[in-house]
Design an enzyme around this catalytic site. Structure first.
Site, PDB file in Angstrom:
ATOM      1  CG  ASP A  35       7.517  -4.134  -2.248  1.00 42.93           C
ATOM      2  OD1 ASP A  35       8.572  -3.982  -2.897  1.00 42.93           O
ATOM      3  OD2 ASP A  35       6.459  -4.554  -2.746  1.00 42.93           O
ATOM      4  CB  SER A  68       4.539  -6.859  -9.130  1.00 42.38           C
ATOM      5  OG  SER A  68       5.563  -5.906  -9.241  1.00 42.38           O
ATOM      6  CG  HIS A 122       7.985  -6.746  -5.013  1.00 44.92           C
ATOM      7  ND1 HIS A 122       7.036  -5.749  -5.014  1.00 44.92           N
ATOM      8  CD2 HIS A 122       8.015  -7.223  -6.282  1.00 44.92           C
ATOM      9  CE1 HIS A 122       6.524  -5.628  -6.224  1.00 44.92           C
ATOM     10  NE2 HIS A 122       7.103  -6.520  -7.017  1.00 44.92           N
TER      11      HIS A 122
END
Length: 808
Positions: free
Chosen positions: A751, A666, A783
């Site tokens: 995601d 991320s 994600h």
């Protein structure tokens, strides 16, 4: 009963966003080919290791002639040894392979095993083995499966159809590295040895290592929760490779699995009543969570939120109203969440509070009445309050970005609010607030160094039992002597471990978990009246704590004088000198790293890497000045904090400056890309896992339910219009020409936070430069990878990638 594990759903989306870009679950792309020296090193180690293992002898297999092409017969001889295949009793089938030929037993053993497919016309044993033929041999011999790495060959049209898939498989498993395959090219003995060495994983195998799979196995049992009456326990354990819910009577061994998910693990669960449980799940990582209810015997399961493209969140389980719950859903408008009162028996949903468009959080009183709401435009937030549900909400106070006032619980009389607040101060504290006077009536606790991060509430006592704050480790400030004594008694029962109480019952029973940096956790049941302690389950009983590494808190100065805190994990038993290093920046970035067991960190340390985690500026937990110091500093001062950590360890002599990698998920994935683009001299390799590469497209594709936080993103990261120059400067995509180190990219196709396009863009840009980028794309993930098979693919590839570029 005190339900310490009950979550407080009064968080505003601003606080929820502190976790928004955190999770992944990690990996990325290769930017340049290994140097000739690396390839030669692998070839030399390969030949030596294969000879030591008895797989090559240099006579019948021709391995003394390293530069000469290997024949199909010689390849068969070596593979028979490696696979320990028995030759069939009758050596016939190929017209050109006589039973008395030295290679006949090996060739027919491979044929019997289905590894070669020649026909009666002949096997051509003396013909040179081509790259295409070797690809098929290895794919069959080592059962190479599709691991999601996208493979592009510039000469794909020249690969025979029968070998096309196998050519992809060998590159997916890091055996081939060139962007051209050269299907008809003869393979030399040296090349065959190198490929076999890698196919066997000998580049990463070492005597006594904890198997990779042990670190990333699903927990044996986890997430224990006690029913409201204390009679039953619910927990999760693997079934068909997914985590499912199991229920058993307290004190009994017999259990009943009540869910049977095979595509996706249960995301979380909670007791609704003594007879029913609630649980969440999404589809392939899309984060549109549906809320289900089921009986404790697994019967009468029902989707309580059966709406497409809708995300559900539990607002309140309404403990005192057995048949109802309050749920937030964005089914009317994807940008906002209304509150519905749902009957868990019938599934009937009635609108309880309609969102006018700016409400980002709701909170109930002890009677389950919705009396608090938070409105926000991302920068300015208002605390809204009403005395009763039939009255309109009225604003009590307004805060600007950086200021926090989050109500977490009503006082016992439902009149005042307990809140986490940093109004008029830098650090977050626990305060009591009077809606009647619109004033803070008292400060219960604050710490001069860090924010208060949580509370431990008692609904029955109508008070807070303790405040939680995190320095190097978790700390408690107690407000209740009984709870303090209970914690001290439990800590004495599990010396050397940290303790987290999950729930208690009225008759003194306590459910808790103990853990450390070397142990994922052990669940216990404690009778505080008798002092009897019962062990329920080890989360990962296969992990040998004696082989795990110490996670040590560290502090160093940034180049502009900030104190930066983090954690350094060194390989077990290793001397702190000239070690290879993996920098592991956390996601968020408005979050922080904490002390405890991490399978990922322990895995890296076990493979010989030092691991540095840094709570860089912009991280949460250290006050609003430290948080605000990260505003519009992506790729700049926030990145400098990571670089300063590397330089500190190099200066200390702990780390080899030529063997440093950066890996994160991320925001951490962004930091990995930024590290390679903006400080190419620092890193020898990088791994970006669901990491943004283009800040413009990241901001343009925020999930609709984050729309209220868009202004906050613009202030903390940058405005695409006003700060166009800044965002261009900090987007790695526009600076791929500066990337020199190998990069590995990992992405989930579904995601909703960091879209697939973020990884697609950076990979395409590098490939246009002629850079070969391993790109792992999983079509059934979001994600971060949730499915264990995908996680294993990720870490197997990561292990080889890091070994190739830091250890060879």
């Amino acid at each position: 009963m005190n339900k310490f594990s009950k979550r407080i759903y009064a968080l505003t989306l601003t606080m929820a966003m502190s976790m928004a870009l955190i999770q992944p679950a990690v990996q990325a792309a290769e930017a340049v080919k290994p140097t000739a020296a690396v390839s030669e090193s692998i070839a030399s180690k390969a030949t030596q290791t294969l000879q030591q293992l008895g797989y090559i002898d240099g006579t019948t297999d021709g391995m003394k002639e390293v530069a000469a092409p290997i024949t199909r017969a010689e390849a068969a001889i070596i593979l028979q040894r490696v696979l320990e295949l028995d030759a069939p009793p009758v050596l016939t089938g190929f017209a050109d392979v006589h039973p008395h030929d030295v290679s006949a037993p090996a060739i027919y053993a491979l044929k019997q095993g289905g590894l070669i497919q020649g026909n009666v016309k002949g096997y051509a044993p003396d013909a040179p083995l081509t790259r295409a033929q070797m690809a098929s041999l290895f794919t069959r011999a080592f059962e190479l499966k599709d691991n999601g790495i996208q493979v592009v060959y510039s000469d794909a049209d020249q690969i025979p159809a029968v070998h096309a898939t196998d050519a992809i498989r060998v590159k997916q498993h890091f055996i081939m590295e060139s962007s051209t395959f050269n299907a008809k090219q003869a393979v030399t003995h040296g090349e065959f040895a190198s490929a076999l060495y890698l196919a066997l994983g000998l580049d990463v195998k070492k005597e006594g290592l904890t198997p990779l799979e042990d670190f990333f196995k699903q927990p044996a049992q986890a997430g224990f929760q006690m029913s409201p009456d204390g009679k039953n326990l619910a927990y999760m354990e693997p079934w068909n490779n997914q985590m499912n819910i199991v229920v058993k009577e307290n004190g009994q061994d017999k259990s009943v699995r009540i869910t049977s998910e095979t595509d996706r693990s249960i995301a979380g669960f909670a007791w609704a009543t003594n007879e029913k449980l609630l649980y969440f799940k999404d589809a392939a990582g899309d984060e549109n969570y549906h809320l289900y209810v089921t009986d404790i015997n697994g019967k009468n399961s029902k989707d309580l939120t059966p709406y497409s493209n809708t995300r559900a969140m539990l607002i309140d389980s309404l403990e005192n109203i057995p048949d109802e719950i309050l749920v937030g859903m964005n089914k009317r408008d994807p940008k906002i969440f209304d509150v519905y009162r749902i009957n868990i028996n019938t599934g009937e949903a009635v609108l309880a509070a309609e969102n006018p468009g700016n409400i980002t959080g709701w909170m109930t009183d002890h009677e389950g009445k919705i009396r608090v709401a938070i409105s926000s435009d991302g920068n300015v937030s208002s605390l809204m309050y009403r005395e009763a549900e039939n009255q309109p909400f009225k604003p009590l106070l307004t805060t600007k970005m950086g200021d926090t006032f989050v109500p977490v619980m009503f006082t016992g009389d439902n009149k005042n609010l307990y809140a986490v607040s940093n109004l008029d101060q830098d650090k977050m504290a626990i305060v009591e607030y009077s809606p009647a006077t619109k004033q803070v009536t008292k400060t219960l606790f604050e710490n001069k160094d860090v924010d208060v991060s949580n509370i431990i509430p008692s609904k029955e006592k109508g008070k807070i039992l303790a405040a939680v704050y995190v320095t190097d480790k978790v700390n408690y400030e107690y407000f209740d002597n009984g709870f303090k004594t209970l914690m001290q008694d439990i800590q004495a029962k599990v010396p050397g471990k940290e303790v987290s109480i999950l729930s208690t019952s009225d008759n003194g029973q306590v459910l808790f978990i103990s853990y450390s940096d070397k142990a994922m956790g052990t669940y216990y049941f404690y009778d505080s009246k008798t002092g009897k302690l019962d062990k329920l389950a080890d989360t990962a009983p296969w992990i040998d704590e004696s082989k795990m590494a110490d996670m040590k808190p560290v502090t160093y100065k940034s180049r502009d004088g900030l104190d930066l805190h983090g954690y350094l994990t060194l390989p077990p038993g290793a001397k702190a000198s000239e070690l290879p290093l993996v920098v592991l920046p956390h996601g968020g970035p408005w979050a922080r790293d904490t002390w405890g067991y991490s399978p990922e960190i322990q895995f890296l340390a076990s493979r010989g890497y030092a691991v540095l985690q840094v709570n860089f500026r912009g991280s949460a937990g250290y006050g609003k000045k430290f948080l605000d110091a990260g505003n519009k500093q992506w790729g700049k001062a926030m990145q400098d904090d990571l670089t300063d950590g590397v330089n500190w360890l190099v200066k200390e002599g702990t780390v080899d400056p030529k063997r440093v990698a950066i890996y994160g998920g991320s925001y951490g994935g962004y930091a990995a890309l930024a590290g390679l683009a903006f400080t190419p001299e620092v890193y020898a390799a990088g791994i970006s896992y669901v990491g943004p590469s283009n800040i413009f497209t990241l901001l343009n594709s925020l999930p609709p339910y984050w729309e209220s936080e868009r202004n906050m993103f613009y202030e903390r990261v940058g405005d695409p219009v006003k700060d166009k120059e800044l965002l261009t400067a900090i987007s790695p995509l526009f600076h791929v020409d500066q990337m020199k180190a190998p990069l590995f990219v990992v992405q989930g196709a579904n995601d909703p936070r960091v879209k697939q396009a973020e990884s697609d863009q950076i990979v395409e840009a590098l490939r246009k430069r002629g850079v070969d980028v391993p790109y792992m794309l999983k079509t059934n993930e979001g994600h971060g990878f949730a499915n264990v098979d995908n996680q294993l693919d990720l870490y197997r590839a990561m292990e080889k990638f890091l070994s190739r570029h830091l250890m060879q």
